[in-house]
Design a protein around this motif. Sequence first.
Motif, PDB file in Angstrom:
ATOM      1  N   THR A  17     -26.599  -6.811   6.780  1.00 33.25           N
ATOM      2  CA  THR A  17     -27.648  -6.108   6.006  1.00 33.25           C
ATOM      3  C   THR A  17     -28.881  -7.194   5.904  1.00 33.25           C
ATOM      4  O   THR A  17     -28.492  -8.442   6.100  1.00 33.25           O
ATOM      5  N   LEU A  18     -30.112  -6.862   5.817  1.00 32.01           N
ATOM      6  CA  LEU A  18     -31.347  -7.683   5.767  1.00 32.01           C
ATOM      7  C   LEU A  18     -31.088  -8.691   4.454  1.00 32.01           C
ATOM      8  O   LEU A  18     -31.619  -9.628   4.479  1.00 32.01           O
ATOM      9  N   SER A  19     -30.698  -7.921   3.411  1.00 31.98           N
ATOM     10  CA  SER A  19     -30.554  -8.824   2.374  1.00 31.98           C
ATOM     11  C   SER A  19     -29.704  -9.891   2.232  1.00 31.98           C
ATOM     12  O   SER A  19     -29.787 -11.068   1.905  1.00 31.98           O
ATOM     13  N   ASN A  20     -28.389  -9.606   2.835  1.00 21.09           N
ATOM     14  CA  ASN A  20     -27.459 -10.410   2.908  1.00 21.09           C
ATOM     15  C   ASN A  20     -27.608 -11.893   4.053  1.00 21.09           C
ATOM     16  O   ASN A  20     -27.649 -12.770   3.843  1.00 21.09           O
ATOM     17  N   ALA A  21     -28.470 -11.127   5.011  1.00 19.23           N
ATOM     18  CA  ALA A  21     -28.948 -12.184   6.052  1.00 19.23           C
ATOM     19  C   ALA A  21     -29.974 -13.125   5.515  1.00 19.23           C
ATOM     20  O   ALA A  21     -30.189 -14.306   5.687  1.00 19.23           O
ATOM     21  N   ALA A  22     -30.942 -12.673   4.681  1.00 21.93           N
ATOM     22  CA  ALA A  22     -32.192 -13.360   4.076  1.00 21.93           C
ATOM     23  C   ALA A  22     -31.469 -14.191   3.171  1.00 21.93           C
ATOM     24  O   ALA A  22     -32.139 -15.336   3.192  1.00 21.93           O
ATOM     25  N   PRO A  46     -34.467  -1.231  20.712  1.00 20.17           N
ATOM     26  CA  PRO A  46     -33.836  -1.266  19.377  1.00 20.17           C
ATOM     27  C   PRO A  46     -32.668  -2.251  19.472  1.00 20.17           C
ATOM     28  O   PRO A  46     -31.922  -2.209  20.212  1.00 20.17           O
ATOM     29  N   LEU A  47     -32.568  -3.109  18.528  1.00 23.14           N
ATOM     30  CA  LEU A  47     -31.324  -4.062  18.412  1.00 23.14           C
ATOM     31  C   LEU A  47     -30.178  -3.649  17.285  1.00 23.14           C
ATOM     32  O   LEU A  47     -29.145  -3.952  17.289  1.00 23.14           O
ATOM     33  N   PHE A  48     -30.764  -2.713  16.466  1.00 27.73           N
ATOM     34  CA  PHE A  48     -29.951  -2.321  15.443  1.00 27.73           C
ATOM     35  C   PHE A  48     -30.168  -0.738  15.054  1.00 27.73           C
ATOM     36  O   PHE A  48     -31.439  -0.312  15.330  1.00 27.73           O
ATOM     37  N   VAL A  49     -29.221  -0.083  14.602  1.00 25.25           N
ATOM     38  CA  VAL A  49     -29.385   1.365  14.305  1.00 25.25           C
ATOM     39  C   VAL A  49     -29.498   1.185  12.806  1.00 25.25           C
ATOM     40  O   VAL A  49     -28.478   0.634  11.842  1.00 25.25           O
ATOM     41  N   ARG A  50     -30.578   1.775  11.956  1.00 22.99           N
ATOM     42  CA  ARG A  50     -30.579   1.661  10.658  1.00 22.99           C
ATOM     43  C   ARG A  50     -29.886   2.663   9.910  1.00 22.99           C
ATOM     44  O   ARG A  50     -30.065   3.843  10.151  1.00 22.99           O
ATOM     45  N   LYS A  51     -28.727   2.290   9.115  1.00 21.14           N
ATOM     46  CA  LYS A  51     -27.807   3.202   8.367  1.00 21.14           C
ATOM     47  C   LYS A  51     -27.973   2.725   6.897  1.00 21.14           C
ATOM     48  O   LYS A  51     -28.523   2.021   6.488  1.00 21.14           O
ATOM     49  N   PRO A  52     -27.601   3.880   6.088  1.00 15.10           N
ATOM     50  CA  PRO A  52     -27.535   3.627   4.643  1.00 15.10           C
ATOM     51  C   PRO A  52     -27.053   2.466   4.140  1.00 15.10           C
ATOM     52  O   PRO A  52     -27.594   1.908   3.013  1.00 15.10           O
TER      53      PRO A  52
END
Length: 312
Positions: A17-22, A46-52
Amino acid sequence: MDARQLRYFAAIYEHGTLSNAAQHARVAVSALSHHLANLEAELSTPLFVRKPRGLQPTAAGERLYTHAKSILKALSAAERDVRGSGGEISGEVSVGMSHSVVKAIAVTLARTVLADYPKLRLCLTEGLSGSVVMHLVNSDVDIALVYNPTAEPALKTTPVLEERLVCVGTREIIGDTDAPITFAELLELPLLSLRPGLSTRAIVDDPGLLKKLESRAMLQMNSLQAIGGSLIAGLGCLLGTKLIMQEHLQSGALHFRPVVEPEMSRTLYLCEMAGRPATFALETMRGLMLSLVDEAVRSGRWEARSLLAGGG
Protein backbone atom coordinates in the motif's frame (compact mmCIF):
# COMPACT_ATOMS: atom_id res chain seq x y z
CA MET A 1 14.13 6.54 -14.28
CA ASP A 2 16.48 7.09 -11.36
CA ALA A 3 17.53 5.28 -8.19
CA ARG A 4 15.06 7.17 -6.02
CA GLN A 5 12.13 6.17 -8.24
CA LEU A 6 13.27 2.56 -8.13
CA ARG A 7 13.55 2.64 -4.32
CA TYR A 8 10.06 4.09 -3.99
CA PHE A 9 8.68 1.58 -6.49
CA ALA A 10 10.33 -1.33 -4.60
CA ALA A 11 8.88 -0.04 -1.31
CA ILE A 12 5.38 0.04 -2.80
CA TYR A 13 5.83 -3.46 -4.23
CA GLU A 14 7.11 -4.92 -0.96
CA HIS A 15 4.63 -3.20 1.39
CA GLY A 16 1.49 -3.41 -0.74
CA THR A 17 0.00 0.00 0.00
CA LEU A 18 1.09 3.60 -0.49
CA SER A 19 0.65 4.38 3.20
CA ASN A 20 2.81 1.46 4.37
CA ALA A 21 5.43 2.17 1.72
CA ALA A 22 5.48 5.87 2.60
CA GLN A 23 6.05 5.05 6.26
CA HIS A 24 8.91 2.70 5.36
CA ALA A 25 10.49 5.17 2.92
CA ARG A 26 9.84 8.11 5.27
CA VAL A 27 8.16 10.27 2.63
CA ALA A 28 4.66 11.67 2.22
CA VAL A 29 2.04 9.47 0.57
CA SER A 30 1.42 12.22 -1.98
CA ALA A 31 5.12 12.28 -2.95
CA LEU A 32 5.16 8.51 -3.35
CA SER A 33 2.03 8.59 -5.48
CA HIS A 34 3.55 11.33 -7.62
CA HIS A 35 6.74 9.37 -8.27
CA LEU A 36 4.76 6.23 -9.12
CA ALA A 37 2.59 8.14 -11.59
CA ASN A 38 5.68 9.63 -13.25
CA LEU A 39 7.33 6.21 -13.48
CA GLU A 40 4.24 4.63 -15.07
CA ALA A 41 4.01 7.52 -17.52
CA GLU A 42 7.69 7.20 -18.39
CA LEU A 43 7.33 3.46 -19.03
CA SER A 44 3.93 3.87 -20.75
CA THR A 45 2.43 0.99 -18.75
CA PRO A 46 0.66 0.53 -15.40
CA LEU A 47 2.83 -1.13 -12.75
CA PHE A 48 0.05 -1.81 -10.24
CA VAL A 49 -3.67 -2.51 -10.25
CA ARG A 50 -5.43 -0.33 -7.69
CA LYS A 51 -7.63 -2.41 -5.39
CA PRO A 52 -9.63 -1.53 -2.26
CA ARG A 53 -7.06 -3.11 0.06
CA GLY A 54 -3.89 -2.05 -1.70
CA LEU A 55 -1.89 -2.30 -4.89
CA GLN A 56 -1.37 -5.52 -6.87
CA PRO A 57 1.61 -5.64 -9.25
CA THR A 58 0.88 -6.07 -12.95
CA ALA A 59 3.06 -8.32 -15.11
CA ALA A 60 5.13 -5.23 -15.97
CA GLY A 61 5.42 -4.44 -12.26
CA GLU A 62 6.68 -7.94 -11.52
CA ARG A 63 9.30 -7.65 -14.26
CA LEU A 64 10.42 -4.20 -13.11
CA TYR A 65 10.76 -5.37 -9.50
CA THR A 66 13.15 -8.15 -10.59
CA HIS A 67 15.33 -5.54 -12.32
CA ALA A 68 14.97 -2.99 -9.54
CA LYS A 69 16.08 -5.46 -6.87
CA SER A 70 19.23 -6.26 -8.83
CA ILE A 71 19.98 -2.61 -9.64
CA LEU A 72 19.46 -1.36 -6.08
CA LYS A 73 21.57 -4.16 -4.67
CA ALA A 74 24.38 -3.29 -7.09
CA LEU A 75 24.17 0.41 -6.17
CA SER A 76 24.32 -0.39 -2.46
CA ALA A 77 27.28 -2.73 -2.98
CA ALA A 78 29.10 -0.12 -5.06
CA GLU A 79 28.66 2.52 -2.36
CA ARG A 80 29.88 0.21 0.41
CA ASP A 81 32.76 -1.01 -1.72
CA VAL A 82 34.08 2.44 -2.62
CA ARG A 83 33.64 3.80 0.91
CA GLY A 84 35.57 0.86 2.36
CA SER A 85 38.19 0.50 -0.36
CA GLY A 86 40.94 1.97 1.80
CA GLY A 87 40.35 -0.06 4.93
CA GLU A 88 39.15 -3.45 6.15
CA ILE A 89 37.08 -5.67 3.91
CA SER A 90 33.47 -4.92 4.80
CA GLY A 91 29.95 -5.26 3.47
CA GLU A 92 27.56 -8.12 2.89
CA VAL A 93 27.98 -11.10 0.58
CA SER A 94 25.18 -13.61 0.00
CA VAL A 95 26.49 -17.09 -0.77
CA GLY A 96 24.47 -19.98 -2.20
CA MET A 97 25.62 -23.59 -1.74
CA SER A 98 24.30 -27.01 -2.60
CA HIS A 99 23.80 -29.39 0.34
CA SER A 100 27.07 -31.25 -0.27
CA VAL A 101 29.13 -28.07 -0.29
CA VAL A 102 27.53 -26.97 2.98
CA LYS A 103 28.62 -30.26 4.55
CA ALA A 104 32.16 -29.83 3.29
CA ILE A 105 33.05 -26.18 3.93
CA ALA A 106 30.19 -24.11 5.40
CA VAL A 107 31.29 -24.24 9.05
CA THR A 108 34.92 -23.52 8.16
CA LEU A 109 33.82 -20.63 5.94
CA ALA A 110 31.72 -19.11 8.72
CA ARG A 111 34.52 -19.54 11.28
CA THR A 112 37.08 -17.93 8.96
CA VAL A 113 34.85 -14.95 8.16
CA LEU A 114 34.19 -14.31 11.85
CA ALA A 115 37.86 -14.58 12.77
CA ASP A 116 39.57 -12.85 9.83
CA TYR A 117 36.93 -10.49 8.41
CA PRO A 118 34.87 -9.14 11.33
CA LYS A 119 33.32 -6.38 9.19
CA LEU A 120 32.25 -8.78 6.44
CA ARG A 121 28.73 -10.14 6.82
CA LEU A 122 28.11 -13.60 5.37
CA CYS A 123 24.57 -14.60 4.38
CA LEU A 124 24.37 -18.30 3.49
CA THR A 125 21.61 -19.99 1.51
CA GLU A 126 21.50 -23.80 1.25
CA GLY A 127 19.49 -25.71 -1.33
CA LEU A 128 19.43 -28.05 -4.27
CA SER A 129 21.67 -26.83 -7.10
CA GLY A 130 18.80 -25.86 -9.41
CA SER A 131 17.09 -23.70 -6.81
CA VAL A 132 20.37 -22.05 -5.77
CA VAL A 133 21.02 -21.02 -9.39
CA MET A 134 17.56 -19.43 -9.49
CA HIS A 135 18.44 -17.49 -6.32
CA LEU A 136 21.57 -16.27 -8.10
CA VAL A 137 19.67 -15.18 -11.23
CA ASN A 138 17.09 -13.39 -9.06
CA SER A 139 19.84 -11.52 -7.17
CA ASP A 140 19.04 -13.25 -3.88
CA VAL A 141 22.63 -14.51 -3.72
CA ASP A 142 25.82 -12.97 -5.11
CA ILE A 143 27.89 -16.10 -5.70
CA ALA A 144 27.17 -19.82 -5.63
CA LEU A 145 28.78 -23.26 -5.57
CA VAL A 146 26.49 -25.68 -7.43
CA TYR A 147 26.62 -28.81 -9.56
CA ASN A 148 26.12 -29.02 -13.33
CA PRO A 149 24.41 -25.65 -13.89
CA THR A 150 22.68 -25.09 -17.22
CA ALA A 151 24.62 -23.13 -19.84
CA GLU A 152 23.30 -19.56 -19.57
CA PRO A 153 24.92 -16.53 -21.26
CA ALA A 154 24.23 -14.48 -18.12
CA LEU A 155 26.13 -16.95 -15.91
CA LYS A 156 29.88 -16.89 -15.42
CA THR A 157 30.95 -20.39 -14.37
CA THR A 158 34.27 -21.80 -13.19
CA PRO A 159 34.74 -25.59 -12.80
CA VAL A 160 36.01 -26.33 -9.31
CA LEU A 161 36.05 -30.08 -8.75
CA GLU A 162 34.79 -33.40 -10.05
CA GLU A 163 33.17 -36.05 -7.82
CA ARG A 164 32.69 -39.69 -8.74
CA LEU A 165 29.17 -41.09 -8.42
CA VAL A 166 28.41 -44.22 -6.40
CA CYS A 167 25.40 -46.35 -5.57
CA VAL A 168 24.27 -45.81 -1.96
CA GLY A 169 21.85 -47.99 0.01
CA THR A 170 21.64 -50.69 2.64
CA ARG A 171 23.64 -53.86 2.07
CA GLU A 172 20.34 -55.75 1.72
CA ILE A 173 19.38 -53.55 -1.24
CA ILE A 174 22.67 -53.00 -3.11
CA GLY A 175 24.54 -56.16 -2.03
CA ASP A 176 26.97 -56.97 0.75
CA THR A 177 30.05 -56.35 -1.39
CA ASP A 178 32.47 -53.57 -2.28
CA ALA A 179 32.59 -54.67 -5.93
CA PRO A 180 31.57 -52.07 -8.53
CA ILE A 181 28.04 -52.14 -9.94
CA THR A 182 27.28 -51.38 -13.58
CA PHE A 183 24.82 -48.67 -14.53
CA ALA A 184 22.63 -51.33 -16.17
CA GLU A 185 22.57 -53.32 -12.90
CA LEU A 186 21.79 -50.16 -10.97
CA LEU A 187 18.68 -49.57 -13.10
CA GLU A 188 17.33 -52.97 -12.01
CA LEU A 189 17.39 -51.96 -8.32
CA PRO A 190 14.63 -49.98 -6.57
CA LEU A 191 15.83 -46.43 -7.21
CA LEU A 192 15.19 -43.24 -5.27
CA SER A 193 15.75 -39.94 -7.04
CA LEU A 194 15.39 -36.21 -6.85
CA ARG A 195 12.49 -34.84 -8.89
CA PRO A 196 13.12 -34.61 -12.66
CA GLY A 197 14.50 -31.39 -14.05
CA LEU A 198 17.23 -29.15 -12.70
CA SER A 199 17.47 -31.20 -9.49
CA THR A 200 18.40 -34.49 -11.16
CA ARG A 201 20.63 -32.67 -13.66
CA ALA A 202 22.81 -31.72 -10.70
CA ILE A 203 23.60 -35.43 -10.33
CA VAL A 204 23.75 -36.51 -13.98
CA ASP A 205 24.07 -34.08 -16.88
CA ASP A 206 24.18 -36.72 -19.65
CA PRO A 207 20.66 -36.52 -21.20
CA GLY A 208 20.56 -40.19 -22.19
CA LEU A 209 21.65 -41.55 -18.82
CA LEU A 210 19.46 -39.03 -17.02
CA LYS A 211 16.36 -40.11 -18.94
CA LYS A 212 16.98 -43.77 -18.06
CA LEU A 213 17.54 -42.90 -14.41
CA GLU A 214 14.39 -40.78 -14.13
CA SER A 215 12.23 -43.38 -15.87
CA ARG A 216 13.23 -46.15 -13.41
CA ALA A 217 13.04 -44.17 -10.15
CA MET A 218 10.30 -45.54 -7.89
CA LEU A 219 10.31 -42.53 -5.54
CA GLN A 220 11.16 -38.94 -6.48
CA MET A 221 11.55 -36.34 -3.76
CA ASN A 222 13.38 -33.02 -3.49
CA SER A 223 14.34 -33.59 0.13
CA LEU A 224 17.69 -35.08 1.07
CA GLN A 225 16.41 -35.72 4.59
CA ALA A 226 13.49 -37.75 3.22
CA ILE A 227 15.79 -39.58 0.81
CA GLY A 228 18.24 -40.37 3.62
CA GLY A 229 15.47 -41.74 5.82
CA SER A 230 14.08 -43.80 2.95
CA LEU A 231 17.52 -45.27 2.20
CA ILE A 232 18.01 -46.31 5.82
CA ALA A 233 14.51 -47.80 5.86
CA GLY A 234 15.50 -50.00 2.93
CA LEU A 235 13.02 -48.47 0.48
CA GLY A 236 15.59 -48.20 -2.29
CA CYS A 237 19.03 -46.98 -3.32
CA LEU A 238 20.47 -43.75 -4.71
CA LEU A 239 22.90 -42.71 -7.40
CA GLY A 240 24.89 -39.94 -5.76
CA THR A 241 28.16 -39.14 -4.06
CA LYS A 242 29.62 -40.43 -0.82
CA LEU A 243 29.52 -36.92 0.62
CA ILE A 244 25.72 -36.67 0.28
CA MET A 245 25.15 -39.48 2.80
CA GLN A 246 28.49 -39.21 4.57
CA GLU A 247 27.19 -39.53 8.14
CA HIS A 248 25.14 -42.66 7.37
CA LEU A 249 28.05 -44.28 5.51
CA GLN A 250 30.40 -43.60 8.42
CA SER A 251 27.91 -45.05 10.92
CA GLY A 252 27.48 -48.19 8.84
CA ALA A 253 23.74 -47.66 8.34
CA LEU A 254 24.36 -47.36 4.61
CA HIS A 255 26.83 -48.91 2.19
CA PHE A 256 28.18 -47.77 -1.18
CA ARG A 257 29.46 -49.37 -4.38
CA PRO A 258 31.29 -47.61 -7.23
CA VAL A 259 29.32 -47.31 -10.48
CA VAL A 260 30.98 -48.46 -13.72
CA GLU A 261 30.12 -49.01 -17.40
CA PRO A 262 30.20 -46.09 -17.55
CA GLU A 263 32.05 -44.53 -14.65
CA MET A 264 30.06 -41.45 -13.74
CA SER A 265 30.90 -38.12 -12.10
CA ARG A 266 29.47 -34.67 -11.54
CA THR A 267 31.19 -31.29 -11.62
CA LEU A 268 31.00 -28.49 -9.06
CA TYR A 269 31.05 -24.95 -10.44
CA LEU A 270 31.54 -21.53 -8.93
CA CYS A 271 28.78 -19.39 -10.45
CA GLU A 272 28.32 -15.62 -10.67
CA MET A 273 26.23 -13.31 -12.82
CA ALA A 274 28.45 -12.18 -15.70
CA GLY A 275 27.24 -8.59 -15.70
CA ARG A 276 27.29 -8.04 -11.97
CA PRO A 277 30.15 -5.75 -10.81
CA ALA A 278 32.74 -7.19 -8.47
CA THR A 279 33.39 -5.70 -5.04
CA PHE A 280 36.29 -6.12 -2.65
CA ALA A 281 34.00 -8.12 -0.37
CA LEU A 282 32.85 -10.40 -3.19
CA GLU A 283 36.39 -10.96 -4.44
CA THR A 284 37.48 -11.84 -0.92
CA MET A 285 34.62 -14.30 -0.51
CA ARG A 286 35.29 -15.90 -3.90
CA GLY A 287 38.95 -16.49 -3.05
CA LEU A 288 38.09 -17.83 0.39
CA MET A 289 35.50 -20.29 -0.95
CA LEU A 290 37.85 -21.65 -3.61
CA SER A 291 40.68 -21.95 -1.09
CA LEU A 292 38.51 -23.91 1.34
CA VAL A 293 37.25 -26.27 -1.37
CA ASP A 294 40.81 -26.92 -2.56
CA GLU A 295 42.02 -27.50 1.00
CA ALA A 296 39.18 -29.97 1.65
CA VAL A 297 40.18 -31.95 -1.45
CA ARG A 298 43.90 -31.86 -0.68
CA SER A 299 43.35 -33.04 2.90
CA GLY A 300 41.16 -35.93 1.76
CA ARG A 301 38.08 -34.70 3.64
CA TRP A 302 36.35 -34.29 0.27
CA GLU A 303 36.87 -37.25 -2.04
CA ALA A 304 37.08 -35.43 -5.36
CA ARG A 305 39.47 -34.30 -8.09
CA SER A 306 40.30 -30.59 -8.01
CA LEU A 307 39.86 -28.74 -11.32
CA LEU A 308 41.44 -25.52 -10.03
CA ALA A 309 44.77 -24.39 -11.45
CA GLY A 310 47.44 -25.99 -9.30
CA GLY A 311 44.83 -27.99 -7.40
CA GLY A 312 45.33 -31.52 -6.16
